[in-house]
Motif scaffolding. Structure first.
Motif, PDB file in Angstrom:
ATOM      1  N   ASP A   1      35.762  32.718  60.490  1.00 28.51           N
ATOM      2  CA  ASP A   1      36.962  31.885  60.531  1.00 28.51           C
ATOM      3  C   ASP A   1      37.923  32.373  59.449  1.00 28.51           C
ATOM      4  O   ASP A   1      37.589  32.360  58.269  1.00 28.51           O
TER       5      ASP A   1
ATOM      6  N   ARG B   1      32.807  25.383  69.926  1.00 25.15           N
ATOM      7  CA  ARG B   1      34.189  25.662  69.529  1.00 25.15           C
ATOM      8  C   ARG B   1      34.320  27.171  69.375  1.00 25.15           C
ATOM      9  O   ARG B   1      33.485  27.808  68.739  1.00 25.15           O
ATOM     10  N   GLU B   2      35.375  27.736  69.991  1.00 26.94           N
ATOM     11  CA  GLU B   2      35.584  29.175  69.861  1.00 26.94           C
ATOM     12  C   GLU B   2      36.311  29.450  68.547  1.00 26.94           C
ATOM     13  O   GLU B   2      37.364  28.869  68.288  1.00 26.94           O
TER      14      GLU B   2
ATOM     15  N   GLN C   1      29.632  20.077  63.425  1.00 22.77           N
ATOM     16  CA  GLN C   1      30.566  19.314  64.241  1.00 22.77           C
ATOM     17  C   GLN C   1      31.074  18.149  63.386  1.00 22.77           C
ATOM     18  O   GLN C   1      30.375  17.672  62.503  1.00 22.77           O
TER      19      GLN C   1
ATOM     20  N   GLN D   1      31.099  31.506  69.334  1.00 19.64           N
ATOM     21  CA  GLN D   1      31.004  30.138  69.816  1.00 19.64           C
ATOM     22  C   GLN D   1      30.217  29.341  68.788  1.00 19.64           C
ATOM     23  O   GLN D   1      29.058  29.668  68.508  1.00 19.64           O
TER      24      GLN D   1
END
Ligand code: MN
Length: 314
Positions: free
Chosen positions: A5, A29-30, A47, A42
């Protein structure tokens, strides 16, 4: 792998009392790597409403894709990295001097303690094009950085389901990998037509991610994509498949500590995160040197300007 990220936000993972057996889907989540190569992963953990499953605090799936993985030296704190290739091979080098190749079915387990650095590169004619990276949060005071490779892991069979025990224990089958909390991680290879009931611990919470195929868990269908969170309080997991399938089972005692996760660091406070980032950026001996990369390394992203408020789990 590094957390790819390019603009990570700080996540405060508040612990919470779990609420017994549930069946909740959490979508993947990509997360884009950024840059020209367009690689993404992925991510199913953490979360917003499910920061951890046991001590599992991070779960990325890389690929399947054609590009090689080339992850330059980067730091970690407060966690164990679990590298689990599904297709292809990968070379791991770290600041303890480790330099190893692993293949599917083998485990690289790196325990960061207060600080370690590593690189991971797909190599040769069988580059890793599909693999998993997971992190296990360490209890406070885990101070010794170590690296383990396990090329032979125990198998557990039940009704046409074959589990490879990556870490921890499942129904008496125990991985040799060092675990610091009561935990399990297993790859499930489920044969077409199989019906199994796996004894599990009611004090553990569990979750399942399908990699390929379709299965049913506790009577509910589950396809590849989302993480199915199963909660605590179960004494068995009923798993069946109408076609060959592969899944990953995660479980463990609900993690008691509040965690702050940012980039490649797991800590207990914002201040610890800031210190770890400063130490990496200044080249502190805390993280050591990964030989073979010259001065190439992944710089830390900027610390978010806003300090996030705690998020309650549920
Ligand atoms: Mn890493």
């Amino acid at each position: 792998m590094s957390n790819v990220d390019s603009n990570p936000t700080e996540t405060l993972c508040a612990s919470a009392a779990p609420g017994g057996a549930v069946a909740e889907l959490f979508p993947a989540r990509e997360v884009p790597l950024g840059g020209v190569r367009g690689i993404s992963v992925q991510r199913v953990l953490p979360q917003r409403a499910l920061p951890t499953v046991g001590a599992w605090c991070f779960f990325d799936q890389f690929g399947p894709q054609r590009d090689d993985m080339r992850v330059l030296p980067h730091p970690h704190t407060g966690l164990q990295t679990v590298t689990w290739p599904l297709i292809g091979e990968i070379r791991h080098r770290d600041s303890l001097g480790s330099d190893v190749l692993i293949r599917p079915g083998q485990l690289n387990l790196m325990t960061a303690g207060p600080g370690i650095a590593h690189s991971e590169f797909s190599i040769g004619d069988k580059p890793m094009q599909h693999g998993l990276q997971l992190w296990v949060a360490l209890p406070s005071g885990t101070v010794i950085p170590t690296f383990e490779q396990h090329t032979e892991l125990p198998l557990y069979e039940n009704g046409g389901l074959r589990a490879t025990i990556i870490i921890g224990s499942l129904d008496g089958a125990t991985s040799p990998a060092t675990a610091h909390t009561p935990i399990v991680g297993a790859q499930l290879d489920i044969a077409r037509g199989s019906v199994s009931a796996i004894p599990v611990r009611p004090d553990f919470e569990y979750a399942i991610l399908v990699i390929t195929g379709n299965i049913a868990v506790a009577g509910a269908p589950l396809a590849a994509g989302p993480l199915l969170y199963l909660g605590t309080g179960r004494t068995e997991l009923a798993i069946s498949a109408s076609e060959d399938a592969r899944a990953i089972l995660l479980g463990g005692e609900p993690f008691p500590d509040e965690l702050v996760m940012w980039w490649n660091f797991v800590a207990r406070s914002h201040e610890e995160i800031v210190k770890a980032r400063d130490d990496w950026e200044s080249g502190s001996q805390r993280f050591g040197i990964v030989d073979g990369h010259g001065s190439d390394r992944i710089p830390a992203p900027p610390i978010p300007a806003v300090r996030l408020t705690p998020r309650r789990r549920r």
